[in-house]
Design an enzyme around this catalytic site. Structure first.
Site, PDB file in Angstrom:
ATOM      1  N   TRP A 147      60.907 -28.524 -62.463  1.00  8.70           N
ATOM      2  CA  TRP A 147      59.803 -27.643 -62.658  1.00  8.70           C
ATOM      3  C   TRP A 147      59.267 -26.889 -61.150  1.00  8.70           C
ATOM      4  O   TRP A 147      58.676 -26.022 -61.289  1.00  8.70           O
ATOM      5  CB  TRP A 147      58.679 -28.420 -63.131  1.00  8.70           C
ATOM      6  CG  TRP A 147      58.407 -29.870 -62.322  1.00  8.70           C
ATOM      7  CD1 TRP A 147      58.785 -31.027 -62.626  1.00  8.70           C
ATOM      8  CD2 TRP A 147      57.664 -29.879 -60.975  1.00  8.70           C
ATOM      9  NE1 TRP A 147      58.119 -31.937 -61.738  1.00  8.70           N
ATOM     10  CE2 TRP A 147      57.628 -31.224 -60.576  1.00  8.70           C
ATOM     11  CE3 TRP A 147      56.912 -29.070 -60.358  1.00  8.70           C
ATOM     12  CZ2 TRP A 147      56.949 -31.670 -59.654  1.00  8.70           C
ATOM     13  CZ3 TRP A 147      56.345 -29.557 -58.995  1.00  8.70           C
ATOM     14  CH2 TRP A 147      56.443 -30.867 -58.664  1.00  8.70           C
ATOM     15  N   ASN A 148      59.847 -27.288 -60.104  1.00  8.29           N
ATOM     16  CA  ASN A 148      59.225 -26.996 -58.773  1.00  8.29           C
ATOM     17  C   ASN A 148      59.746 -25.472 -58.407  1.00  8.29           C
ATOM     18  O   ASN A 148      59.059 -24.764 -57.855  1.00  8.29           O
ATOM     19  CB  ASN A 148      59.421 -27.927 -57.708  1.00  8.29           C
ATOM     20  CG  ASN A 148      61.132 -28.462 -57.381  1.00  8.29           C
ATOM     21  OD1 ASN A 148      61.659 -27.911 -58.342  1.00  8.29           O
ATOM     22  ND2 ASN A 148      61.203 -28.685 -56.011  1.00  8.29           N
ATOM     23  N   LYS A 171      68.691 -26.605 -69.917  1.00  9.45           N
ATOM     24  CA  LYS A 171      67.750 -27.445 -70.529  1.00  9.45           C
ATOM     25  C   LYS A 171      66.469 -27.273 -69.365  1.00  9.45           C
ATOM     26  O   LYS A 171      66.675 -28.161 -68.364  1.00  9.45           O
ATOM     27  CB  LYS A 171      68.252 -28.803 -70.775  1.00  9.45           C
ATOM     28  CG  LYS A 171      67.165 -29.774 -70.629  1.00  9.45           C
ATOM     29  CD  LYS A 171      66.148 -29.717 -71.940  1.00  9.45           C
ATOM     30  CE  LYS A 171      65.356 -31.005 -71.803  1.00  9.45           C
ATOM     31  NZ  LYS A 171      64.254 -30.766 -70.938  1.00  9.45           N
ATOM     32  N   PRO A 172      65.304 -26.655 -69.537  1.00 10.11           N
ATOM     33  CA  PRO A 172      64.367 -26.593 -68.625  1.00 10.11           C
ATOM     34  C   PRO A 172      63.698 -27.887 -68.663  1.00 10.11           C
ATOM     35  O   PRO A 172      63.427 -28.561 -69.761  1.00 10.11           O
ATOM     36  CB  PRO A 172      63.644 -25.350 -68.660  1.00 10.11           C
ATOM     37  CG  PRO A 172      64.140 -25.121 -70.154  1.00 10.11           C
ATOM     38  CD  PRO A 172      65.257 -25.700 -70.463  1.00 10.11           C
ATOM     39  N   GLY A 224      67.009 -32.664 -59.452  1.00  6.92           N
ATOM     40  CA  GLY A 224      65.710 -33.533 -59.803  1.00  6.92           C
ATOM     41  C   GLY A 224      65.749 -34.952 -59.043  1.00  6.92           C
ATOM     42  O   GLY A 224      66.520 -34.731 -58.001  1.00  6.92           O
ATOM     43  N   GLU A 246      71.720 -32.414 -57.173  1.00  7.93           N
ATOM     44  CA  GLU A 246      70.795 -32.018 -56.150  1.00  7.93           C
ATOM     45  C   GLU A 246      69.682 -32.786 -56.345  1.00  7.93           C
ATOM     46  O   GLU A 246      68.787 -32.459 -57.253  1.00  7.93           O
ATOM     47  CB  GLU A 246      70.546 -30.526 -56.212  1.00  7.93           C
ATOM     48  CG  GLU A 246      70.245 -29.958 -54.898  1.00  7.93           C
ATOM     49  CD  GLU A 246      68.668 -29.821 -54.705  1.00  7.93           C
ATOM     50  OE1 GLU A 246      68.094 -30.760 -54.131  1.00  7.93           O
ATOM     51  OE2 GLU A 246      68.112 -28.837 -55.080  1.00  7.93           O
ATOM     52  N   CYS A 280      62.190 -30.110 -52.723  1.00  8.21           N
ATOM     53  CA  CYS A 280      62.919 -31.264 -52.307  1.00  8.21           C
ATOM     54  C   CYS A 280      63.458 -31.110 -50.521  1.00  8.21           C
ATOM     55  O   CYS A 280      63.796 -32.160 -50.059  1.00  8.21           O
ATOM     56  CB  CYS A 280      64.471 -31.234 -52.821  1.00  8.21           C
ATOM     57  SG  CYS A 280      64.301 -31.189 -54.571  1.00  8.21           S
ATOM     58  N   GLU A 378      59.709 -39.777 -50.279  1.00  8.34           N
ATOM     59  CA  GLU A 378      59.312 -38.433 -50.386  1.00  8.34           C
ATOM     60  C   GLU A 378      57.842 -38.307 -51.061  1.00  8.34           C
ATOM     61  O   GLU A 378      57.566 -39.207 -52.028  1.00  8.34           O
ATOM     62  CB  GLU A 378      60.299 -37.864 -51.477  1.00  8.34           C
ATOM     63  CG  GLU A 378      60.348 -36.297 -51.557  1.00  8.34           C
ATOM     64  CD  GLU A 378      61.539 -36.023 -52.532  1.00  8.34           C
ATOM     65  OE1 GLU A 378      61.794 -36.680 -53.518  1.00  8.34           O
ATOM     66  OE2 GLU A 378      61.897 -34.776 -52.272  1.00  8.34           O
TER      67      GLU A 378
HETATM   68  C1  SIN Z   1      64.172 -27.496 -53.744  1.00  6.98           C
HETATM   69  O1  SIN Z   1      63.880 -27.973 -52.727  1.00  6.98           O
HETATM   70  O2  SIN Z   1      64.153 -28.283 -54.627  1.00  6.98           O
HETATM   71  C2  SIN Z   1      64.690 -26.111 -53.670  1.00  6.98           C
HETATM   72  C3  SIN Z   1      64.110 -25.418 -52.261  1.00  6.98           C
HETATM   73  C4  SIN Z   1      64.871 -24.076 -52.172  1.00  6.98           C
HETATM   74  O3  SIN Z   1      66.066 -23.930 -52.882  1.00  6.98           O
HETATM   75  O4  SIN Z   1      64.537 -23.640 -51.038  1.00  6.98           O
END
Ligand code: SIN
Length: 474
Positions: A147-148, A171-172, A224, A246, A280, A378
């Site tokens: 979602w971010n 699949k969002p 995720g 990722e 992330c 995190e």
């Molecule tokens: C992420 O942090 O999930 C993606 C950030 C980015 O692509 O810059």
């Protein structure tokens, strides 16, 4: 706005149970989406499987022209996409617009890169032999997205997958399906043949189980949490699926005593407070050389104080709401735990729970240490802890003290000290005097528990290709 599933070139699923999408800034209903089950998931897999042969046999130039049309449509409708994104996810409108541009850049870059998927010819050791390597698409790809970054985390997968000749099921997440639906509507408008792009909204567990069990899905690409990533890796063993993962990060930033402090503060704020700290790769901990510790922290507080918290649709908002209550509680827990253990909260330190929306002030904690939760996990929020270090080596050692290895940042004007830092850090992405390193043409991904594989750049194309070696006796 009621939206449904997109399977085999048809919008379907109006009869299914509905899921509400709420605005995290005020709890208002933004739209509803359909809840797909096993049957719909199987239909999407079948459609992508059927479409794979014809799509993979098109020339790279033909596939590229579809992607170019999609890029143009994204640019023409960028305001509309950005508004949907802010309403369902909360990030400030200016950031959503930036994300649409970033998302579209993957479509444009891979539209070109698809034309440069080369094989090779290997010199043989026998006169009558010829040895060749060719590259072919892996097959049906399922993308499970977060979602971010509701648009960019789809296009970073969709662009290279389609350019390589794969077909696609997206699949969002439940929080941001409407941006995904908008992107798929644009795919339809761009004229992709039926079955090439498919969309499933609904419960992750049901949809993911079908996807992971299917031997027709050859690759799963996921962005995720590390926790969910590990589960998917385990499930992928059943059919030995190709996976790209990722996963989580816990990015350190090291500021040496020869750093340009204005540059460091600007970069660290850009990294940390983008998307309210819900990325992330955002900096989650800062290690500053003792000679510059007080000066750096003062400047950081002065600049961070200027950031405005509010509804992402309001002009001037820099930091939007936290995506949900769980996220908000985690941020509070990290700050409270640090303060209990002796951290000095020099800015912020408070949240605002409005019942149907949660906000958190930009917060700076001084004098933290590794006994505190925030230095080990995190946070996914607008909180920045700062710790004093005495040497470059101490910075590297503390930065590497984590099971994660996604992104790290270094601030120094010295070529030799900087080179030692970047070589010593166990991270997949490093920003050297740069708080925003991501780009379509560059590899993105992590070491250790931050993931497997890379997205973006030539590595991101390779992720959707199989290597076939052909030995020919003539
Ligand atoms: C992420 O942090 O999930 C993606 C950030 C980015 O692509 O810059």
């Amino acid at each position: 706005m009621e939206k449904v599933l997109y399977i085999n070139g048809e919008w379907s699923g109006t009869e299914l149970k509905k899921i509400e999408v709420l605005n995290p800034a005020n709890g208002e209903l933004v739209g509803t989406v359909a809840s797909a089950g096993k049957e719909e998931t199987r239909a999407a897999i079948e459609a992508a499987h059927e479409a794979f042969g014809p799509w993979s046999r098109l020339t790279a130039y033909d596939r590229s022209s579809y992607l170019d049309r999609l890029y143009d449509l994204m640019m023409e409708q960028k305001d509309e996409i950005a508004e949907i994104m802010t309403k369902e996810m909360g990030k400030p409108l200016k950031e959503s617009l930036g994300e649409v541009q970033y998302a579209a850049s993957f479509i444009r870059w891979y539209s070109e890169e698809g034309k440069r998927v080369y094989g090779r010819s290997i010199p043989a050791s026998h006169e009558n032999k010829r040895m060749q390597v060719i590259k072919q698409p892996v097959g049906v790809v399922a993308a499970i997205t977060p979602w971010n970054f509701p648009a960019a985390m789809i296009t970073r997968k969709l662009g290279p997958a389609l350019a390589a000749g794969c077909t696609f099921i997206v699949k969002p997440p439940k929080e941001t399906p409407l941006t995904a639906i908008k992107l798929v509507e644009l795919c339809e408008e761009a004229g992709f043949p039926k079955g090439v792009v498919n969309l499933l909204t609904g419960p992750s567990s049901v949809i993911a189980e079908e996807i992971m069990d299917s031997d027709k899905v050859k690759k799963v690409t996921f962005t995720g949490s590390t926790e969910v990533g590990k589960m998917l890796i385990e499930q992928s063993a059943k059919t030995v699926k190709n996976v790209s993962m990722e996963l989580g990060g816990h990015a350190p930033s090291i500021v040496l005593d020869d750093a340009d402090l204005d540059k460091a503060v600007r970069g660290i704020i850009a990294s940390k407070f983008r998307n309210a700290g819900q990325t992330c790769i955002c900096i989650n901990r800062v290690y500053v050389h003792e000679n510059k510790y007080e000066e750096f922290t003062k400047l950081l507080v002065e600049e961070t104080r200027k950031l405005k918290v509010g509804n992402g649709m309001d002009e001037g908002t820099d930091i939007g709401p936290i995506i949900n209550r769980d996220g908000y509680e985690k941020i509070k827990q990290h700050v409270d735990n640090a303060v209990e253990k002796g951290a000095d909260c020099v800015l912020g330190g408070k949240g605002k729970d409005e019942g149907n929306a949660c906000f958190y002030e930009p917060t700076i904690l001084k004098d933290v240490n590794h006994d505190m939760l925030i230095m080990n996990e995190e946070t996914f929020g607008p909180v920045l802890p700062v710790q004093k270090i005495s040497t470059d080596e101490e910075g590297i050692e503390l930065a590497n003290k984590s099971p994660f290895g996604l992104a790290a940042y270094v601030y120094t004007e010295s070529l030799s000290r900087g080179t030692r830092l970047i070589e010593g850090l166990d991270y997949g992405i490093i920003g050297w005097n740069d708080g925003v390193p991501s780009a379509a043409q560059a590899p993105f991904g992590g070491f250790k528990e931050s993931g497997i594989g890379r997205e973006g750049g030539t590595e991101g194309m390779e992720a959707y290709l199989e290597t076939k070696y052909v030995s020919i006796v003539i």
